[in-house]
Each structure stands twice: as C-alpha cells, then as structure tokens.
Design an enzyme around this catalytic site. Structure first.
Site, mmCIF file in Angstrom:
data_model
loop_
_atom_site.group_PDB
_atom_site.id
_atom_site.type_symbol
_atom_site.label_atom_id
_atom_site.label_comp_id
_atom_site.label_asym_id
_atom_site.label_seq_id
_atom_site.Cartn_x
_atom_site.Cartn_y
_atom_site.Cartn_z
ATOM 1 N N LYS A 140 1.657 20.314 -1.467
ATOM 2 C CA LYS A 140 1.155 20.023 -0.125
ATOM 3 C C LYS A 140 -0.338 20.318 -0.071
ATOM 4 O O LYS A 140 -0.780 21.417 -0.393
ATOM 5 C CB LYS A 140 1.903 20.891 0.883
ATOM 6 C CG LYS A 140 1.403 20.765 2.302
ATOM 7 C CD LYS A 140 2.289 21.520 3.282
ATOM 8 C CE LYS A 140 1.695 21.491 4.665
ATOM 9 N NZ LYS A 140 2.502 22.242 5.630
ATOM 10 N N LYS B 80 2.971 15.761 -0.115
ATOM 11 C CA LYS B 80 2.512 15.540 1.246
ATOM 12 C C LYS B 80 1.009 15.714 1.318
ATOM 13 O O LYS B 80 0.519 16.695 0.761
ATOM 14 C CB LYS B 80 3.208 16.583 2.128
ATOM 15 C CG LYS B 80 2.813 16.590 3.563
ATOM 16 C CD LYS B 80 3.501 17.725 4.259
ATOM 17 C CE LYS B 80 2.970 17.759 5.663
ATOM 18 N NZ LYS B 80 3.372 18.953 6.354
#
Ligand code: PBG
Length: 327
Positions: A197, A251
C-alpha cells in the site's frame, strides 16, 4: 508488392470473434464493494468528492449490501465512522462500535450470499487521524499499535466478520492479528492483507468519506514510497504471506499496475487490487463534464486491473458494474 500472411486483424473483425478470443474477463464475483457506515446518521450522507457514494445509516447499508448481493458482487468491505474519537481509537474494538453493530446487521441480511469483510485500521477512530498510536514525540508507534490491531481483529471476528483486512501498514501486523485470532478461536478466519500500500494522493476523497484525514503530517512514514521499484511491493507481499496472510492487496490500482503484475507473478495466493477513491472521483468528474464515456472507461480500467494479474478488484462501482458484466 508483398502482402502480410499474419493478420492479427482477422480475429478482430466482429464482436462475436472478439468475444470468443478474449481471455481477460471481469466477473461480478471478482468485485468487492467498499461501504461506509457512520454512527448517529439519520439519513445517508452524500460524499461530495465521490458522487454516488454515501456514508450509510444501518438501514441504507443493509439495502446497499443486499443490492450488491443481488447483482452477484463477490464481497463488501466495511469502514466505520464513530461519533467519538480518541487517542487510542477505542471505538474500533468496542463491542457496540459502529462496525461491530453494522456487521451483525449485514451478516443477518445477506448471510453467505457474498463475503462480508472488515477493514482493520485506526485512522477512522483516532482523534489525530493516524493509523496507529502516537509516541509523545508524535510518531506512529509500531509495536503498541499491533496490540490495538490484535484486539480489533477479535472484536470484528466476534461480530461476524468473514475476512479481516488490515490496512494500517504497521510492520508485523499480520502476525499479530493471526496470533490473536487463533488464540480466540478464530483460526478459520482469513486475513486479506493490504500488504502493498502506497502513500498516495489518490486517497484524497476517501478521507472525506471516512473522516480520517491526519490532523498533522502524512502517512509517508508507514505507507510505501512510489519511487521504490516494484520489488519492494513484492517483498511486502511475501513477508505478509509468511506471517499468515491468506490473500494480499496492492493499492492504489491504476498507477501501480506494474506492482500488481509483479506481486501476482511472485505469490501463489489471491491478489486483490483496490481502485481507490481518487480513481473513482477522476472518472466521475470527467464523465460529468461529458469528456469521457463513463461506462467504457470503467470497463476498460477493470479489465486492465485484471489483465495485470489481480483476481479481485475493490471498486466503488462494484454493484453497478456487476449489472453490466452479467449481461
Ligand atoms: C486506511 C485506508 C485508507 C483507504 C483505505 N483504507 C486511507 C489511507 O490510507 O489514508 C483509502 C481507500 C480509498 O482511497 O478509496 N484505513
């Protein structure tokens, strides 16, 4: 004059031929709908930077989740916004906390028709908006935060979560959560780790939706730096798998498709990609101006994320897109 023998155009001549040879497909079951539920709301509250997305009341949440299930969507992931926030995010693991109550409702509503997941983080629950506990110097403290995550995982499990998805990017978070779940009788419960992330400006609208903008500083000291090669993203995924993650996530999606590809080639667990709030907002904004063909752009992005190697896509368009993808 010599003419080509190989003619790739032959297989592109008709829609039926193109459909026959397509090998990247997006199915409703691949999609996961992120939903926001806010404590104390009397009616759903629109999020101005995400047209079409709302903060839900318990009733509107039930409705949204059952519509997603009816459309064939694979799962939902719950984010909660409590009325009271404090330094330790105590509502995150309160038995009557907003997500715990919503879980009971939603699981009762949809049963096993789709997978009900919970995001596990502290930023929606802390008064400072960071994803962990702070030291006196104002830094996010890794190891004391792990104890909070371990406790939140159990609270979510007890309330009926079917997949725990930690998104705080603390080192060792998967191991801490796994140990805690196992010790409390939840060894069967999967962890979908937000392993990879990045500290991203594409999360902007989410911070309005989840009311979790940090009150000082940013998340760059715990989320990844996009200027590192994709190898670092792979390493994060592998270490989470070693700690017990059953599935991993990259992400944001579109700006990190190289990382989606690298991670999906390196691991043998399912890989999710999160098409985040800023990706949603950009498409909606351009479409509202009439500058792009909204549905075609959404479809193209979903296909590209799957083509990169993701097996699941978290997207705010999940229910609507599932409707088109079924036909
Ligand atoms: C952290 C979390 C964030 C998102 C999902 N989980 C925000 C952040 O890390 O700042 C962003 C999702 C999106 O932008 O759609 N709890």
């Amino acid at each position: 004059m010599s003419f080509p023998l190989a003619r790739p155009r032959r297989l592109r001549r008709s829609p039926a031929l193109r459909r026959l040879v397509a090998d990247v497909r997006v199915a409703p079951a691949d999609l996961v709908l992120p939903v926001f539920v806010k404590e104390g709301l009397s009616s759903p509250h629109p999020i101005s930077s995400m047209p079409g997305v709302v903060q839900h009341t318990p009733d509107s949440l039930r409705k949204a989740v059952s519509e997603a299930a009816a459309a064939g969507v694979g799962g939902v992931i719950l984010f909660g916004i409590p009325t009271s926030k404090d330094a330790t995010g105590s509502q995150a693991d309160a038995e009557d906390g907003v997500v715990q109550r919503a879980l009971t409702d939603v699981v009762e509503e949809v049963g096993d028709a789709l997978v009900v997941m919970t995001d596990l983080c502290l930023d929606e629950y802390t008064d400072h908006g960071h994803c962990g506990l702070l030291t006196d110097a104002g830094e996010v403290d890794n190891d004391s935060t792990l104890e909070r995550y371990a406790s939140i995982a159990v609270a979510q499990a007890q309330a009926g979560s079917q997949v725990i998805a930690p998104s705080g990017m603390m080192d060792g978070q998967v191991a801490a959560i796994r140990r805690s779940l196992d010790s409390q009788g939840f060894s069967h419960l999967p962890i979908l780790s937000y392993s990879t992330k990045y500290a991203s400006a594409f999360y902007g609208p989410f911070r309005e939706a989840a009311e979790c903008a940090p009150s000082f500083g940013d998340r760059a000291a715990y989320q990844q730096d996009g200027a590192r090669s994709a190898d670092e993203g792979v390493r994060e995924a592998l270490s989470d798998i070693a700690e017990g993650a059953d599935a991993v996530m990259v992400k944001p999606a579109l700006a990190y498709l190289d990382v989606v590809r690298a991670v999906s080639q390196a691991v043998d667990v399912p890989v999710a990609a999160y098409q985040v709030s800023g990706e949603y907002a950009m498409v909606e904004a351009a479409a509202a101006q009439g500058w792009i063909d909204r549905e075609r752009v959404i479809r193209e992005q979903l296909v590209s994320i799957k083509r990169a190697g993701a097996s699941m896509v978290l997207t705010y368009w999940a229910t609507e897109a599932a409707g088109w993808l079924r036909v």
